[in-house]
Motif scaffolding. Structure first.
Motif, PDB file in Angstrom:
ATOM      1  N   ASP A  59     -32.745 -59.604   0.419  1.00  0.00           N
ATOM      2  CA  ASP A  59     -33.466 -60.168   1.565  1.00  0.00           C
ATOM      3  C   ASP A  59     -33.407 -61.686   1.648  1.00  0.00           C
ATOM      4  OD1 ASP A  59     -34.949 -57.708   2.771  1.00  0.00           O
ATOM      5  OD2 ASP A  59     -35.252 -57.562   0.600  1.00  0.00           O
ATOM      6  N   HIS A  60     -33.516 -62.343   0.505  1.00  0.00           N
ATOM      7  CA  HIS A  60     -33.569 -63.809   0.509  1.00  0.00           C
ATOM      8  C   HIS A  60     -32.685 -64.375  -0.600  1.00  0.00           C
ATOM      9  CE1 HIS A  60     -36.890 -63.671   3.349  1.00  0.00           C
ATOM     10  NE2 HIS A  60     -37.494 -62.814   2.553  1.00  0.00           N
ATOM     11  N   ILE A 103     -27.191 -60.251   3.244  1.00  0.00           N
ATOM     12  CA  ILE A 103     -28.600 -60.478   3.567  1.00  0.00           C
ATOM     13  C   ILE A 103     -29.073 -59.523   4.653  1.00  0.00           C
ATOM     14  CG2 ILE A 103     -30.252 -62.173   4.466  1.00  0.00           C
ATOM     15  CD1 ILE A 103     -28.574 -64.343   3.159  1.00  0.00           C
ATOM     16  N   ARG A 104     -30.171 -58.845   4.388  1.00  0.00           N
ATOM     17  CA  ARG A 104     -30.736 -57.882   5.329  1.00  0.00           C
ATOM     18  C   ARG A 104     -31.361 -58.577   6.530  1.00  0.00           C
ATOM     19  NH1 ARG A 104     -33.661 -55.201   0.219  1.00  0.00           N
ATOM     20  NH2 ARG A 104     -31.993 -53.831  -0.517  1.00  0.00           N
ATOM     21  N   GLU A 154     -27.089 -55.499  -1.297  1.00  0.00           N
ATOM     22  CA  GLU A 154     -27.920 -56.166  -0.297  1.00  0.00           C
ATOM     23  C   GLU A 154     -29.170 -56.784  -0.917  1.00  0.00           C
ATOM     24  OE1 GLU A 154     -28.808 -53.254   2.694  1.00  0.00           O
ATOM     25  OE2 GLU A 154     -27.000 -53.747   3.833  1.00  0.00           O
ATOM     26  N   GLY A 181     -33.806 -61.838   6.870  1.00  0.00           N
ATOM     27  CA  GLY A 181     -33.682 -62.578   5.623  1.00  0.00           C
ATOM     28  C   GLY A 181     -33.384 -64.045   5.819  1.00  0.00           C
ATOM     29  N   LYS A 201     -39.043 -56.313  -1.070  1.00  0.00           N
ATOM     30  CA  LYS A 201     -38.131 -57.436  -0.874  1.00  0.00           C
ATOM     31  C   LYS A 201     -37.340 -57.689  -2.154  1.00  0.00           C
ATOM     32  CE  LYS A 201     -39.647 -58.253   3.256  1.00  0.00           C
ATOM     33  NZ  LYS A 201     -38.830 -57.856   4.441  1.00  0.00           N
TER      34      LYS A 201
END
Length: 249
Positions: free
Chosen positions: A87-88, A132-133, A85, A136, A16
Motif C-alpha cells: 500500500d505505501h 502499489i495498491r 503488492e 497508496g 495495510k
C-alpha cells in the motif's frame, strides 16, 4: 488521544502493507515501529543483513525484512519483482552525508552519495510504483540543506533539492498514486554515529539551543510526518518540513 480516536487510528492501518526502504534504523525504523503498533504489516529493507536481523528482532512477529543494495538497479528491480503488492512505499535510506566544501570532496564520493539518496529513490519509484495498491502512496526524504544551505553543504543541498523536484514530477507522472517528501532538520539518529560521542552530544545540545523548538528532533518526531502522509488521502507533490524551526533562525 481518546479511546475512540485510538481505535480509529488503528483501523487506518488494518490490512495495510507498508514497505520501508531504510526501515532498519533511525527515522525509518521509528516509522516502521509506529505503523506496526497500529496494525500494519511492515516490510523493512537495508543493505546489510545484520541490520535487517536486528530490526526484525525488535518488531512484531510476522514483520518481513530483506537485504538489498538500493543503489544497484538489478537488485532493486529483482526485489520489487518478487515482493508483490503493498500500500505505501517509504524511502528513508541513506548513509552519513559529507559536509566537505566543493574543493575538498572528491567527485567520486559525491556521486556515490547521489547513487543511494537520489538514484535509489528514483529506482524505488520506477520499479515499485507498479506494485502499489489503489489509494497508496510514496514518501521520500530530503533535508533542510536544500532550503537553507550552508558552507560545506553543496552535495547534501543538491541531493535534497533533486529529491524534492523528483517528488513533484512523480506526483504528476504516477497519479493517482500520491507522492510526497518529508524534509528533515537535525534528527538524533545513527547517521551521526561517525562523530565521536562527545562531539555528537555537543552538536545536539548546541544546535537544539538555537532552535525555536528548544531541542533537536527524535526519530519519533519525524515518523509522525511519514505516518500522516500515508494516512491522509489528499496531499500529493508536497513537502512537510520537520526541523524544529531551523529554517527560521
Amino acid at each position: 488521544m481518546t479511546k475512540s480516536e485510538q481505535n480509529e487510528h488503528s483501523r487506518t492501518w488494518e490490512d495495510k502493507r507498508i514497505l520501508l526502504l531504510g526501515g532498519t534504523s533511525g527515522v525509518g525504523f521509528a516509522t516502521a515501529e509506529a505503523a506496526s503498533r497500529g496494525g500494519a504489516s511492515v516490510v523493512v529493507v537495508s543493505s546489510r543483513q545484520d541490520r535487517v536481523d536486528a530490526a526484525i528482532s525488535r518488531l512484531p512477529r510476522g514483520t518481513e525484512g530483506y537485504a538489498v543494495d538500493l543503489s544497484d538497479e538489478e537488485q532493486v528491480r529483482a526485489f520489487f519483482k518478487r515482493i508483490g503488492e503493498f500500500d505505501h512505499l517509504v524511502f528513508t535510506a541513506g548513509e552519513s552525508l559529507s559536509f566537505d566544501t566543493i574543493g575538498e570532496i572528491e567527485l567520486a564520493a559525491a556521486r556515490q552519495l547521489f547513487d543511494l539518496r537520489y538514484w535509489g529513490a528514483y529506482m524505488a519509484a520506477k520499479y515499485g510504483s507498479g506494485n502499489i495498491r489503489q489509494g497508496g502512496s510514496i514518501t521520500l526524504t530530503s533535508g533542510t540543506a536544500g532550503i537553507r544551505p550552508s558552507a560545506g553543504s553543496t552535495v547534501p543541498a543538491s541531493i535534497c533539492g533533486a529529491v524534492e523536484v523528483l517528488t513533484r514530477a512523480l506526483a504528476v507522472e504516477l497519479a493517482p498514486i500520491r507522492v510526497n517528501v518529508v524534509c528533515l532538520g537535525l534528527i538524533r539518529t545513527e547517521l551521526w554515529d561517525n562523530l565521536p560521542e562527545e562531539g555528537r552530544n555537543a552538536l545536539y545540545e548546541n544546535h537544539g539551543l538555537r532552535l525555536p523548538a528548544g531541542r533537536v528532533g527524535e526519530p519519533e518526531d519525524a515518523a509522525e510526518a511519514f505516518l500522516y502522509l500515508m494516512r491522509e488521502q489528499y496531499s500529493t507533490g508536497q513537502r512537510i518540513v520537520v526541523d524544529g524551526g531551523s529554517i527560521l533562525v
